[in-house]
Scaffold this active site. Structure first.
Site, PDB file in Angstrom:
ATOM      1  N   SER A 160       0.851  -1.194   0.000  1.00 19.70           N
ATOM      2  CA  SER A 160       0.000   0.000   0.000  1.00 19.70           C
ATOM      3  C   SER A 160       0.880   1.235   0.000  1.00 19.70           C
ATOM      4  O   SER A 160       2.032   1.200   0.467  1.00 19.70           O
ATOM      5  CB  SER A 160      -0.881   0.003   1.251  1.00 19.70           C
ATOM      6  OG  SER A 160      -1.494   1.264   1.443  1.00 19.70           O
ATOM      7  N   TYR A 186      -0.129  -0.042  10.582  1.00 22.45           N
ATOM      8  CA  TYR A 186      -0.477  -0.478   9.225  1.00 22.45           C
ATOM      9  C   TYR A 186       0.664  -0.176   8.258  1.00 22.45           C
ATOM     10  O   TYR A 186       1.057  -1.029   7.455  1.00 22.45           O
ATOM     11  CB  TYR A 186      -1.755   0.215   8.773  1.00 22.45           C
ATOM     12  CG  TYR A 186      -2.227  -0.210   7.403  1.00 22.45           C
ATOM     13  CD1 TYR A 186      -2.629  -1.521   7.153  1.00 22.45           C
ATOM     14  CD2 TYR A 186      -2.253   0.694   6.344  1.00 22.45           C
ATOM     15  CE1 TYR A 186      -3.062  -1.913   5.890  1.00 22.45           C
ATOM     16  CE2 TYR A 186      -2.690   0.312   5.085  1.00 22.45           C
ATOM     17  CZ  TYR A 186      -3.088  -0.995   4.855  1.00 22.45           C
ATOM     18  OH  TYR A 186      -3.505  -1.382   3.604  1.00 22.45           O
TER      19      TYR A 186
END
Length: 313
Positions: A160, A186
């Site tokens: 990501s 994350y």
């Protein structure tokens, strides 16, 4: 990074079906983690449409069976299977590996959780790092013999742009001494996904196994279940986008399918892709491209060793 960057005829608007058009995967076997929803199901659908035998590795087998039936109905491919897999449970991962028989040509490490409240596994590991990285690490290393037997396997590590938020903080990976931040956790796990592709390729290229990582784009899926609509809108505005910048799930799966199947990537690994192109380095003020720390070979080797040590503990 080498100076020769992979260029493709595709764009951010290309769909997974368009990427795979003309590619024949008959006789090839693929596994897609998190293949019951979101970009996972569209990745699996494209692979099935090209003739691959596809296994959906999912936490919820009932949802997996529904997705498999839908994929079969839309592609005509009846070789779509479902197998239980909980990446946060090492026993579940070990069972999946033990039950796998024969070669594996494509492994798409797609499943993940995003910006969750602080949670920990039975081992005390931070849940996002454990799920997004360690579970996939255990799965992929466990399946290495099957990948090597394929003779030219591809491993896809779905990362990501959030990897730009944080390197792997080796001094405190599990947030034992620093305050837990869902986005830093994350981001760290997504950097780990890129580093895994770098080191897996270094170790396994001689076995014909090549691993690349990617940013799929901004897609509204269940991945964002812990994030409010207001926060999503702020993120979208910060990246300079608007409503038009949301990709469909079919577009979001395109870069995964490119990395998994394109002949343009034969013999290429350890690279980071976005919008169906190999990305360049991130520029200040942008959310595109890779952070240098995510492709650092020393950090990649260190992470591999740390991951092995954690799994042995």
């Amino acid at each position: 990074m080498t100076s020769t960057r992979v260029n493709t005829p595709f764009t951010r608007d290309t769909t997974a079906r368009e990427v795979i058009q003309g590619i024949d995967l008959a006789g090839r076997r693929a596994v897609v983690t998190g293949g019951a929803s979101g970009i996972g199901v569209e990745t699996a659908r494209a692979l099935a449409a090209a003739g691959a035998d596809v296994t959906l590795a999912v936490r919820n087998p009932d949802a997996g069976q529904e997705a498999a039936a839908d994929i079969t109905a839309t592609t005509g491919n009846e070789h779509v299977l479902v197998a239980p897999l909980d990446l946060a449970d090492l026993t579940s991962v070990a069972t999946f590996v033990a039950n796998w028989d024969g070669p594996l040509h494509i492994l798409v490490n797609n499943a993940g959780i995003m910006a969750s409240p602080e949670m920990r596994t039975a081992q005390g590991w931070e849940m996002q790092f454990a799920t997004n990285h360690l579970g996939h690490f255990a799965l992929t290393t466990g399946l290495r013999p099957a990948l090597a037997a394929a003779g030219g396997a591809r491993v896809v590590s779905v990362s990501s742009a959030a990897h730009l938020r944080s390197p792997v903080v080796f001094d405190d990976i599990q947030f034992e001494r620093r305050e837990y931040d869902p986005w830093l956790a994350y981001g760290q796990s997504k950097t780990a996904n890129v580093l895994f592709a770098v080191e897996a390729t270094r170790r396994w290229a001689a076995d014909g196994i090549f691993t690349n990582s990617l940013m799929p784009g901004a897609i509204r899926t269940n991945l964002q279940r812990y994030i409010t609509d207001e926060e999503l809108d702020r993120m979208r505005s910060a990246s300079g986008g608007g409503a038009a910048y949301w990709k469909t799930t079919e577009q979001g799966a395109a870069t995964s399918v490119l990395v998994a199947t394109s002949p343009l990537l034969d013999g290429i690994g350890g690279r980071y892709f976005e919008d169906c192109q190999e990305a360049g380095p991130n520029q200040a003020g942008s959310r595109a491209g890779y952070a240098p720390y995510a492709l650092d070979p020393e950090a990649a080797e260190r992470l591999w060793q740390v991951s092995e040590d954690l799994l042995r503990a």
